[in-house]
Design a protein around this motif. Structure first.
Motif, PDB file in Angstrom:
ATOM      1  N   GLY A   1       0.830  -1.176  -0.210  1.00 45.89           N
ATOM      2  CA  GLY A   1      -0.033  -0.064  -0.030  1.00 45.89           C
ATOM      3  C   GLY A   1       0.918   1.409  -0.001  1.00 45.89           C
ATOM      4  N   LEU A   2       1.908   1.074  -0.496  1.00 46.15           N
ATOM      5  CA  LEU A   2       3.115   2.354  -0.157  1.00 46.15           C
ATOM      6  C   LEU A   2       3.071   2.997  -1.763  1.00 46.15           C
ATOM      7  N   VAL A   3       2.787   2.223  -2.580  1.00 48.43           N
ATOM      8  CA  VAL A   3       2.570   2.872  -3.999  1.00 48.43           C
ATOM      9  C   VAL A   3       1.054   2.585  -4.443  1.00 48.43           C
ATOM     10  N   ARG A   4       0.333   3.401  -4.989  1.00 49.85           N
ATOM     11  CA  ARG A   4      -0.906   3.078  -5.472  1.00 49.85           C
ATOM     12  C   ARG A   4      -0.722   2.641  -6.962  1.00 49.85           C
ATOM     13  N   PRO A   5      -1.477   1.436  -7.352  1.00 47.38           N
ATOM     14  CA  PRO A   5      -1.481   0.987  -8.622  1.00 47.38           C
ATOM     15  C   PRO A   5      -1.998   1.856  -9.689  1.00 47.38           C
ATOM     16  N   THR A   6      -1.452   1.764 -11.027  1.00 46.17           N
ATOM     17  CA  THR A   6      -2.042   2.655 -11.810  1.00 46.17           C
ATOM     18  C   THR A   6      -3.380   1.896 -12.403  1.00 46.17           C
ATOM     19  N   ALA A   7      -3.271   0.614 -12.271  1.00 48.09           N
ATOM     20  CA  ALA A   7      -4.728  -0.255 -13.036  1.00 48.09           C
ATOM     21  C   ALA A   7      -4.479  -1.515 -11.855  1.00 48.09           C
ATOM     22  N   GLY A   8      -5.646  -2.358 -11.943  1.00 48.23           N
ATOM     23  CA  GLY A   8      -5.778  -3.499 -11.273  1.00 48.23           C
ATOM     24  C   GLY A   8      -5.918  -3.297  -9.822  1.00 48.23           C
ATOM     25  N   HIS A   9      -6.135  -4.111  -9.103  1.00 47.24           N
ATOM     26  CA  HIS A   9      -6.463  -4.075  -7.705  1.00 47.24           C
ATOM     27  C   HIS A   9      -5.593  -5.203  -6.600  1.00 47.24           C
ATOM     28  N   ILE A  10      -5.582  -4.832  -5.488  1.00 45.14           N
ATOM     29  CA  ILE A  10      -4.969  -5.915  -4.434  1.00 45.14           C
ATOM     30  C   ILE A  10      -6.131  -6.164  -3.234  1.00 45.14           C
ATOM     31  N   GLY A  11      -6.246  -7.337  -2.950  1.00 45.44           N
ATOM     32  CA  GLY A  11      -7.129  -7.696  -1.850  1.00 45.44           C
ATOM     33  C   GLY A  11      -6.420  -8.475  -0.604  1.00 45.44           C
ATOM     34  N   PHE A  12      -6.990  -8.402   0.490  1.00 48.75           N
ATOM     35  CA  PHE A  12      -6.306  -8.866   1.795  1.00 48.75           C
ATOM     36  C   PHE A  12      -7.463  -9.291   2.597  1.00 48.75           C
ATOM     37  N   GLY A  13      -7.168 -10.791   2.817  1.00 47.04           N
ATOM     38  CA  GLY A  13      -8.339 -11.329   3.812  1.00 47.04           C
ATOM     39  C   GLY A  13      -9.549 -11.262   3.159  1.00 47.04           C
ATOM     40  N   GLY A  14      -9.785 -11.154   1.667  1.00 45.96           N
ATOM     41  CA  GLY A  14     -10.810 -11.293   0.981  1.00 45.96           C
ATOM     42  C   GLY A  14     -11.474  -9.762   0.819  1.00 45.96           C
TER      43      GLY A  14
END
Length: 329
Positions: A61-74
């Motif tokens: 979470g230190l760099v914000r993606p240009t596209a796509g997504h990240i999930g944690f624990g659903g």
């Protein structure tokens, strides 16, 4: 049995930085899918400049993606200060250089307690610091409370950094070259510590490294990254005993215990603002240069046809026209 959902997942992840003087953006992470399950150690391997540290920073979470997504624990990662503060308690970073990441004016106690104070810990701070130091292998912990970084060995300093991450009882740590600055005699101790933390506390880890030998010793699964994209992934024994991508083969060939001559790759990785057409590795590929790709009938595809992004699952996958032809041929 159904496979449990991943603890951390990345889907279609891109991170681009603005180009100099209005030029093309630098595509540091250019389409990555990656899963890390609870209690799993995944090694992210590649040369310097391949994008692995940027990917790790995006996952933190230190760099914000240009596209796509990240999930944690659903749940999807949100970029509000409140969400990120809670997230970083569950996902902690262990940096490469313990000397640089420890304040020389702070005692070991203060260095480990810092995270507790940032997150407003309401319990017994002294007991929590002692427990974290003991988990990191610094026993008896009270003996280290009032020491300063310069009074410790390199291995002890790295254990203090690890204790500073453990004090918040995270579910996942991201370790960026965790033993690169340590003597060979100490490297094994730190790797054994990471394995013990997984066994005893179920701690998952993403270990970022350029060293495939380290991946072999510690990881359950390996993801090989080149020019912003994962090009081969799978169980560590499978990938490292029978690598399918020419890039993985080249990285493995320079390990002392690998039979045969080392593969010397020509040139440097291309500029991430000018990623070549086709397979992004083809300009340095020893299989294409030797004529093997031509014999397999895939040389044209290597030079002009892009490859699909590999999925984030645990099975063996490779992004290579030639490797695909070997399977179907």
């Amino acid at each position: 049995m159904t496979t449990p959902p991943p603890l951390l997942s990345a889907r279609g992840l891109h991170v681009a930085f603005p180009g100099r003087h209005g030029g093309a953006p630098s595509r540091a992470v250019d389409g990555v899918e990656l899963d890390i399950r609870a209690g799993e150690i995944v090694a992210l391997v590649g040369e310097s400049g391949c994008g692995k540290t940027t990917l790790a920073r995006a996952l933190l979470g230190l760099v914000r993606p240009t596209a796509g997504h990240i999930g944690f624990g659903g749940k999807p990662l949100e970029y509000t200060s409140r969400f990120l503060k809670a997230y970083r308690r569950r996902v902690q970073l262990v940096l490469q250089d313990p000397s640089g990441s420890l304040n020389p004016r702070h005692t070991v106690y203060d260095a480990v307690a810092e995270g507790l104070r940032i997150h407003g810990y309401a319990g017994d701070e002294r007991a929590a610091v002692a427990e974290a130091l003991a988990k990191a292998g610094l026993r008896p912990p009270e003996r280290f409370f009032l020491r300063y970084p310069h009074e410790l060995s390199g291995g002890q300093r790295q254990r203090v950094v690890i204790a500073g991450a453990l004090v918040l009882e995270p579910e996942l740590i991201v370790a960026d070259e965790p033993v690169a600055s340590l003597d060979a005699s100490v490297r094994g101790e730190i790797l054994a510590l990471l394995l013990r933390l997984r066994t005893e506390f179920g701690l998952a880890a993403l270990v970022v490294t350029h060293d495939l030998g380290l991946a072999w010793n510690i990881a359950d699964r390996v993801a090989v990254m080149y020019l912003g994209r994962i090009v081969e992934t799978g169980p560590v024994e499978q990938v490292l005993t029978a690598p399918r991508h020419p890039y993985t083969r080249a990285l493995l060939s320079v390990l002392p215990e690998t039979p045969g001559e080392p593969v010397v790759l020509t040139g440097e990785p291309p500029d991430p603002s000018r990623i070549p057409a086709g397979c992004r590795f083809h300009v340095r590929c020893q299989v294409l240069a030797s004529g093997e790709a031509e014999q397999a009938g895939v040389a044209g595809a290597c030079r002009g046809q892009d490859l699909e992004i590999l999925g984030g699952g645990s099975g063996e996958q490779v992004a290579c026209h030639w490797a695909g032809a070997q399977v179907t041929g």
